[in-house]
Motif scaffolding. Sequence first.
Motif, PDB file in Angstrom:
ATOM      1  N   GLN B  88      -1.888  -8.455  -2.242  1.00  0.00           N
ATOM      2  CA  GLN B  88      -1.226  -7.824  -1.102  1.00  0.00           C
ATOM      3  C   GLN B  88       0.017  -7.078  -1.586  1.00  0.00           C
ATOM      4  O   GLN B  88       0.260  -5.943  -1.229  1.00  0.00           O
ATOM      5  CB  GLN B  88      -0.833  -8.912  -0.098  1.00  0.00           C
ATOM      6  N   GLU B 170      -5.333  -7.095   1.956  1.00  0.00           N
ATOM      7  CA  GLU B 170      -4.777  -5.922   2.638  1.00  0.00           C
ATOM      8  C   GLU B 170      -4.686  -4.706   1.721  1.00  0.00           C
ATOM      9  O   GLU B 170      -3.614  -4.133   1.524  1.00  0.00           O
ATOM     10  CB  GLU B 170      -3.402  -6.253   3.230  1.00  0.00           C
ATOM     11  N   GLY B 400       3.190 -11.887   4.561  1.00  0.00           N
ATOM     12  CA  GLY B 400       3.531 -10.466   4.553  1.00  0.00           C
ATOM     13  C   GLY B 400       3.936  -9.941   5.927  1.00  0.00           C
ATOM     14  O   GLY B 400       4.959  -9.271   6.071  1.00  0.00           O
TER      15      GLY B 400
HETATM   16 MG    MG Z   1      -1.111 -12.369   3.545  1.00  0.00          MG
END
Ligand code: MG
Lengths: 323, 495
Positions: B88, B170, B400
């Motif tokens: 990520q 992501e 995040g």
């Molecule tokens: Mg995450």
Amino acid sequence: MNFKNLLPPKLPADHSPAIAIQFKKYGIFIAFLLICILLTIATPNFLTLQNIVMVLRQISINGILAIGVTFVIISGGIDLSLGSVVALSGVAAASFAHPGTYGLFVPLLVGLLIGVTIGTVNGLIITKGKVAAFIVTLGMMTIARGLALVVSDGRPVSNLSDSFNFIGGGEFLNIPIPILLFGAVILIASVILKYTKTGRYVYAVGGNENAAKASGINVNSIKLFTYIICSGLAGLAGIVLASRITTGQPNAGVAYELDAIAAVVIGGTSLSGGSGKIIGTVVGALIIGVINNGLDLLNITSYSQQIIKGLIIVGAVLLDRKN
Amino acid sequence: MNQPWLLKAENISKSFPGVKALDKVNLTIEGGKVHTIIGENGAGKSTLMKILMGILLPDEGEILYKGVKVKLMSVQEAIKTGISMIHQELLPFPELSIAENIFMGNEPTSRIPGWINKREMNKNAALLMNKLGAKVDVTRAMKELSIAEMQMVEIAKAISNQSEVIIMDEPTSALSNREIAILFSIIEELKQQGIAIIYISHKMDEIFKISDTITVMRDGKHITTCAINAIDQKKLISLIVGREINSIFDKKENTPGEVILSVTELTGEKFKDINFNLRRGEILGIAGLMGSGRTEIVNSIYGLEKIVKGDIFINGKKVKIRSPKDAIKNSIGLVSEDRKKYGLVLGSSVKHNISLSSLEKCKNGLFLNLKEENEIANAQINKLNIKTSSSDQLANYLSGGNQQKIVIAKVLLNDADIIIFDEPTRGIDIGAKSEIYKLMTQLATEGKALIVISSELPEILGLSDRILIIREGEIKAELSQAEATQELIMKHAMA
Ligand SMILES: [Mg+2]
Ligand SMILES: Nc1ncnc2c1ncn2[C@@H]1O[C@H](COP(=O)(O)OP(=O)(O)OP(=O)(O)O)[C@@H](O)[C@H]1O
């Protein structure tokens, strides 16, 4: 498909790792206590009031320096010029401290001003000139040492007034003045770091300079502030040292910056900046002081002392980081 | 033995101080499929991946690979087993070359032991990158690459390690549409070769485009796993957040007030001759491809980048903004697109991050009032529903999306009249997204002026009263809310 548990469940409270956190937080205190207990067992003279006061007086100079450099290190910098600033401010203050000349105020002012000026120069070159702190303060280390030798003609400056000598040798309420000064510095530094905007900004700048700037912090002035505090305290330490040995010594303070930085790192402040506490630095200075004192009491030769001291410092930090 | 599945995680649990991040989670990964994992911020997705990758050890549970129980104690072991991860937050070695990054820990050796066969390494790296459709000089330093290019390097690395399971956490959060299309075609290709992809994303449309299987997680628990065609978007959202969300955007008609910000002939290194007005109560969208100069424009208004020419007026008065400090003084706030660089002090607590720009608010004379600071921070944590074990937790340990919320909380706390949101919902889950949209519309209703930059066109379209389209550093078109469509925006943005 399972649609039954649609509602978010409450998170269970989880307390098990709390002890580990406690240990991590207090690891260095535990290391300090361990060393003290060992020394108490090994030598009958360690745990006496007289000896404790002596240790405190001995560490006060390193302690004051270490607190100054704590600010610099938290903000992500480094200062190697401390030892030389101690010598320069000591010599300069001593030059104005002969009996019947300028009294007490002028030499004190001169010593402190020299520290502040050097801090300002360091800070400006680092921030405006964008030169690495390591290089700037390494250069300043030689320059300040040279200045100390030039100012004093390479000779110790002695014959100082009683009032000046009182700073390093005197007592107030049975407590040596250097310890009181150290205590005051601890208090003020802790308050600045914890309870003022500037203190908070010091952490932010060391933690992430870009984010600090984007949050509206004037990064350069914060860095400048830390170098001024650091050198200013080195100026104070120089005065205390000159007064204690009743001489301004141009060769004094060699490698003091290393002991100061060691105290900071032992105290849990990361050299990469952004974290650290004054109380940690104080314990770091205490550990170094207690080791020196204990090895003296145990009649260990000064050559072997260096080896053992090094081992204990690394060991203490290892114990702290182990978790 | 020949299982239909490659990787299986059984009853995985993991606690951190104060949070149970994973609670008896099961996951089965099959070769040649894209298995998407979805869930709110802090649901435990990244934590589960870190366990599969040997970065974290589970408190309980086991992992099986091709029917054999494995203990993944380190990243090296995970890679040796056949698992790779595109993180990520990308973690490349910035000073090393592309080739060196690809072959890190796996360098082709030469006849002299300990020496790296550089020629072979560069040749193989170039071959790999070409196969991925990225024609780059593999001796370039990693730090010069765009995020999309860095991702390609990470994928190349996974392929060179002959991984059979590739985790992508992501991956599209910082990619432009064109780059996303390239990534998806690569994923298709990897699938053909029997490689399993574990895919994490908060973007609904792409999840339905790319996935074969989907697993929903909530609060560290496995909620459901099903084939993608067995579920629709509405049902999926309700599974993710545990309740129904009716409309994500709820835009009200509002009549903008007087002009609060205007820029004239603003010119910087990456943009020129930018002119626009911004009114109170207005949400101005700025669209454009990544790299078109949108971020540079707002950064320079906020004092983060140099202005070469042009003026900024606030309430009709010309102002000089040389630093973010000046900008904040002039009541401008910015949620930066780069939260790691400009947003957060990761090593500081959630509380200290939130209050960083507004310490003036929690002061008694010279000193900070820590109690008041705590209250103010907690109020923000509640308002934005930031998931953290306490306000003293280090920002680094938040997921995040929750980190992104901290940045927004910090900027909002400043009470700026002009607030610039640059990719504000990057990495934010669908429930929180709708909360943030609501908040933004409300701020506008209160008379604040907002600028929104986003690569997600539905976001721009759903929020903005007016849209500026930037291409190659210039404003190429201005569209009103009524006339704007995705197609029209893309037409002006690409031309
Ligand atoms: Mg995450
Ligand atoms: N190292 C850590 N120490 C303490 N808590 C942690 C740590 N890592 C993660 N957590 C906590 O575990 C929970 C799960 O985090 P995780 O990063 O797995 O979420 P996520 O599903 O990936 O969320 P996002 O969509 O926001 O990325 C969060 O509450 C987070 O704060």
